[in-house]
Structure formats: C-alpha cells, structure tokens
Design an enzyme around this catalytic site. Sequence first.
Site, PDB file in Angstrom:
ATOM      1  CE1 TYR A   1      77.983  90.324 -12.509  1.00 43.12           C
ATOM      2  CE2 TYR A   1      79.262  88.415 -13.172  1.00 43.12           C
ATOM      3  CZ  TYR A   1      78.176  88.958 -12.518  1.00 43.12           C
ATOM      4  OH  TYR A   1      77.296  88.130 -11.869  1.00 43.12           O
TER       5      TYR A   1
ATOM      6  CG  HIS B   1      72.383  90.001 -14.491  1.00 43.47           C
ATOM      7  ND1 HIS B   1      73.614  90.519 -14.775  1.00 43.47           N
ATOM      8  CD2 HIS B   1      72.470  89.543 -13.217  1.00 43.47           C
ATOM      9  CE1 HIS B   1      74.407  90.380 -13.721  1.00 43.47           C
ATOM     10  NE2 HIS B   1      73.734  89.795 -12.762  1.00 43.47           N
TER      11      HIS B   1
ATOM     12  CE  LYS C   1      75.195  85.733 -14.207  1.00 42.51           C
ATOM     13  NZ  LYS C   1      76.579  86.182 -14.033  1.00 42.51           N
TER      14      LYS C   1
ATOM     15  CG  ASP D   1      78.452  83.452 -13.774  1.00 39.23           C
ATOM     16  OD1 ASP D   1      77.437  82.975 -14.320  1.00 39.23           O
ATOM     17  OD2 ASP D   1      78.453  84.540 -13.178  1.00 39.23           O
TER      18      ASP D   1
HETATM   19  N1  LIG Z   1      73.253  86.502 -11.113  1.00 35.90           N
HETATM   20  C1  LIG Z   1      73.498  87.412 -10.201  1.00 35.90           C
HETATM   21  O1  LIG Z   1      72.726  88.362 -10.001  1.00 35.90           O
HETATM   22  C2  LIG Z   1      74.739  87.280  -9.360  1.00 35.90           C
HETATM   23  C3  LIG Z   1      74.846  88.012  -8.160  1.00 35.90           C
HETATM   24  C4  LIG Z   1      75.991  87.826  -7.377  1.00 35.90           C
HETATM   25  C5  LIG Z   1      76.992  86.960  -7.799  1.00 35.90           C
HETATM   26  N2  LIG Z   1      76.858  86.291  -8.993  1.00 35.90           N
HETATM   27  C6  LIG Z   1      77.929  85.378  -9.479  1.00 35.90           C
HETATM   28  O2  LIG Z   1      78.339  84.507  -8.440  1.00 35.90           O
HETATM   29  C7  LIG Z   1      79.733  84.653  -8.216  1.00 35.90           C
HETATM   30  C8  LIG Z   1      80.098  84.388  -6.771  1.00 35.90           C
HETATM   31  O3  LIG Z   1      79.388  85.202  -5.894  1.00 35.90           O
HETATM   32  P1  LIG Z   1      80.051  86.349  -5.000  1.00 35.90           P
HETATM   33  O4  LIG Z   1      81.229  86.893  -5.694  1.00 35.90           O
HETATM   34  O5  LIG Z   1      78.944  87.283  -4.656  1.00 35.90           O
HETATM   35  O6  LIG Z   1      80.421  85.639  -3.629  1.00 35.90           O
HETATM   36  P2  LIG Z   1      81.135  84.298  -3.113  1.00 35.90           P
HETATM   37  O7  LIG Z   1      81.678  83.506  -4.237  1.00 35.90           O
HETATM   38  O8  LIG Z   1      80.183  83.649  -2.190  1.00 35.90           O
HETATM   39  O9  LIG Z   1      82.310  84.873  -2.218  1.00 35.90           O
HETATM   40  C9  LIG Z   1      83.427  85.541  -2.732  1.00 35.90           C
HETATM   41  C10 LIG Z   1      84.255  85.975  -1.536  1.00 35.90           C
HETATM   42  O10 LIG Z   1      84.724  84.830  -0.831  1.00 35.90           O
HETATM   43  C11 LIG Z   1      86.144  84.847  -0.774  1.00 35.90           C
HETATM   44  N3  LIG Z   1      86.633  83.468  -0.968  1.00 35.90           N
HETATM   45  C12 LIG Z   1      86.666  82.762  -2.124  1.00 35.90           C
HETATM   46  N4  LIG Z   1      87.159  81.548  -1.914  1.00 35.90           N
HETATM   47  C13 LIG Z   1      87.463  81.453  -0.603  1.00 35.90           C
HETATM   48  C14 LIG Z   1      88.021  80.454   0.197  1.00 35.90           C
HETATM   49  N5  LIG Z   1      88.358  79.254  -0.304  1.00 35.90           N
HETATM   50  N6  LIG Z   1      88.202  80.711   1.515  1.00 35.90           N
HETATM   51  C15 LIG Z   1      87.861  81.912   2.043  1.00 35.90           C
HETATM   52  N7  LIG Z   1      87.307  82.913   1.322  1.00 35.90           N
HETATM   53  C16 LIG Z   1      87.113  82.685   0.007  1.00 35.90           C
HETATM   54  C17 LIG Z   1      86.585  85.735  -1.908  1.00 35.90           C
HETATM   55  O11 LIG Z   1      87.846  86.302  -1.587  1.00 35.90           O
HETATM   56  P3  LIG Z   1      88.950  86.704  -2.690  1.00 35.90           P
HETATM   57  O12 LIG Z   1      88.234  87.330  -3.844  1.00 35.90           O
HETATM   58  O13 LIG Z   1      89.826  87.633  -1.926  1.00 35.90           O
HETATM   59  O14 LIG Z   1      89.676  85.463  -3.118  1.00 35.90           O
HETATM   60  C18 LIG Z   1      85.485  86.784  -1.925  1.00 35.90           C
HETATM   61  O15 LIG Z   1      85.675  87.747  -0.932  1.00 35.90           O
HETATM   62  C19 LIG Z   1      80.013  86.083  -8.692  1.00 35.90           C
HETATM   63  O16 LIG Z   1      81.382  86.313  -8.931  1.00 35.90           O
HETATM   64  C20 LIG Z   1      79.172  86.122  -9.946  1.00 35.90           C
HETATM   65  O17 LIG Z   1      79.818  85.439 -11.018  1.00 35.90           O
HETATM   66  C21 LIG Z   1      75.735  86.431  -9.754  1.00 35.90           C
END
Ligand SMILES: NC(=O)c1ccc[n+]([C@@H]2O[C@H](COP(=O)([O-])OP(=O)(O)OC[C@H]3O[C@@H](n4cnc5c(N)ncnc54)[C@H](OP(=O)(O)O)[C@@H]3O)[C@@H](O)[C@H]2O)c1
Length: 269
Positions: free
Chosen positions: A47, A105, A72, A42
Amino acid sequence: MIHRTIRGIEIPALGLGTWQLTGDACTEGVEHALDLGYRHIDTAQAYENEDQVGTALRNTPVDRDEIYLTTKVWVENLVPAAVRRSTEASLRRLGTDYVDLLLIHWPSTDVPLERTLDAMMVLRDEGKTREVGVSNFTPSLVRRALDHAPILCNQVEYHPFLDQDALLDLAEARDLLLTAYSPLARGRVMEDETMQAIAEAHGKTPAQVALRWLLQQDQVAAIPKASTAAHREANVDVFDFALSEDEMDRIFDLAGDERLIDPSFAPAW
Ligand SMILES: NC(=O)c1ccc[n+]([C@@H]2O[C@H](COP(=O)([O-])OP(=O)(O)OC[C@H]3O[C@@H](n4cnc5c(N)ncnc54)[C@H](OP(=O)(O)O)[C@@H]3O)[C@@H](O)[C@H]2O)c1
C-alpha cells in the site's frame, strides 16, 4: 467495539482499511479513526503507506498496545530472507517493534508456502509479530497452511455479493478469523435494493447494514476503508442496532461468485 476471541487472542472486530489511503490523508485518516474508537488498522507493504500509518501511531494519544496492527508481506518478498528483510523494513516504517498480525498478502506459486511460514514463525518467536496469517487463500491452501503453522487469520474479499460459505465453515471448524476485505463491495452495497430496504427499516445506510451483517457472524472481522471523515464515523456507528435472522438471511441470499479483486496472480477459486 466488539471483539473476536480466536484461540484466546482478542481482535477488534471492526478495523480501518488503508488501501489507497496515502500521504497526509492516510495519516489524518488513521488518527481520526483512532479518535473515533477504532482499535484495528490494516495496512500492507504494497500500500506504500506504512510510513504514514506510522506517523499516525506516533501522533495519537492511544497507546500502541491498545491498537491491533496488521501488515502484509508482498508477493515478491516471500523467500525467507526477504520475509525478514521486508518485515523489518515495515516495522521501521511503522515506527513500532512489532505488528499484531503479519499476513502473506497473496499465495505464491513460486515459493513453497511452508518456507514462508517457517520464516514468519521465526519472526513471531522473536516478537516482531504476535501472530501470523494469510490472505487470499482458498480452503485447500488454508488447510495446507494450518497443517504447518498455527495461522490465526485468512483475510479475503467478503461482502453481501460474494459467497464465502466454504471458508466460513473452515474458519468455524478450525477456529480461524475470517477478516472481510472490501466489506462494502467497494461502495456497491449502497446501490442494492435489498440493502436499501433493510437500511431504511433501521434508519441506517446500506453500508452500515453490510458491516452489521458481517459483525453478526461469529468468526468475522471487517476492515472498511474510508477516506472521508463522515464515512469513518458512519462505519463505527454500527453497534446500536441488530439485524433479525430474517434480515441476515435476505442478505445471505444476495451472494454470488463474482470477485471485485481478481488480479492475474490470484489463486483459482
Ligand atoms: N488482502 C487483500 O488482498 C486486500 C484487498 C483489498 C482490500 N483489502 C483491505 O480491505 C480494505 C477495504 O477494502 P476496499 O478498500 O477494497 O473496499 P471497501 O472498504 O469495501 O469500500 C471502500 C469504498 O467505500 C466507500 N465508503 C466507505 N464507507 C462508506 C459509507 N459509510 N457509505 C458509503 N460509502 C462508503 C469509500 O469511500 P471514501 O474512501 O470516499 O470514504 C470507498 O470508496 C482495504 O482498504 C484494505 O485494507 C485487502
């Protein structure tokens, strides 16, 4: 890897999110994920890492047609000419002829949704995207989109602390994929006592339990982001255990209505 089948289209239910993954860490992270068996990536224009994702797609031995790739269209690019121009630029950066899924997006208050969707459907007819979808759409906006175009997916914030019942019901009724972003509540699932207790019972971590809980919901895919290799490995190691109905319900009971991602231009929920 398990898949969702939405209107005959197969989508790997677990993907790698890449928001805030940039530079070599992004390229290496995506390549590593593909080595581990992730088949869903994704990204987004906003980004600023499509180039790096593209480098990983070129470097990996995994064939392009085995990878489910989403990007997106950013909010400034939603008039038809900009949809085309910006998507073609995304494809150049990604080094591919097509994406599997092209999303709006965020909903726009300026550009009529139907105009954007029409422009995206033309790109679909041209083969530049296989499917179109939306992100951060409320139930009423999803209904409006579905009245106009066969959107496949709504990508929204979804994790144990956010109630998404209305969108889940709609996803089931209209056969729509709900892709859960911030599925780990940006790391906060690790601190919750209920998540910790369930994790301990399975010899897993709260993050793995959160992903498993999402994957045990029929219309849902999850795209955790992990910049560390150990987290990427842990997040794909969720196919060897199952949560009981009681455990699923205990996690559903954690739901509230506070959003972690709530920019000024977000729609009113
Ligand atoms: N459409 C939208 O508007 C939108 C908005 C937000 C996000 N997104 C998408 O969704 C994806 C994920 O969301 P997000 O990045 O906001 O948050 P998330 O995936 O809920 O959390 C990421 C965080 O969790 C940590 N983490 C990952 N795996 C872990 C594990 N097994 N144990 C403990 N901690 C862990 C990561 O640490 P490390 O990085 O240090 O490994 C990072 O700090 C984004 O990257 C993006 O592609 C889309």
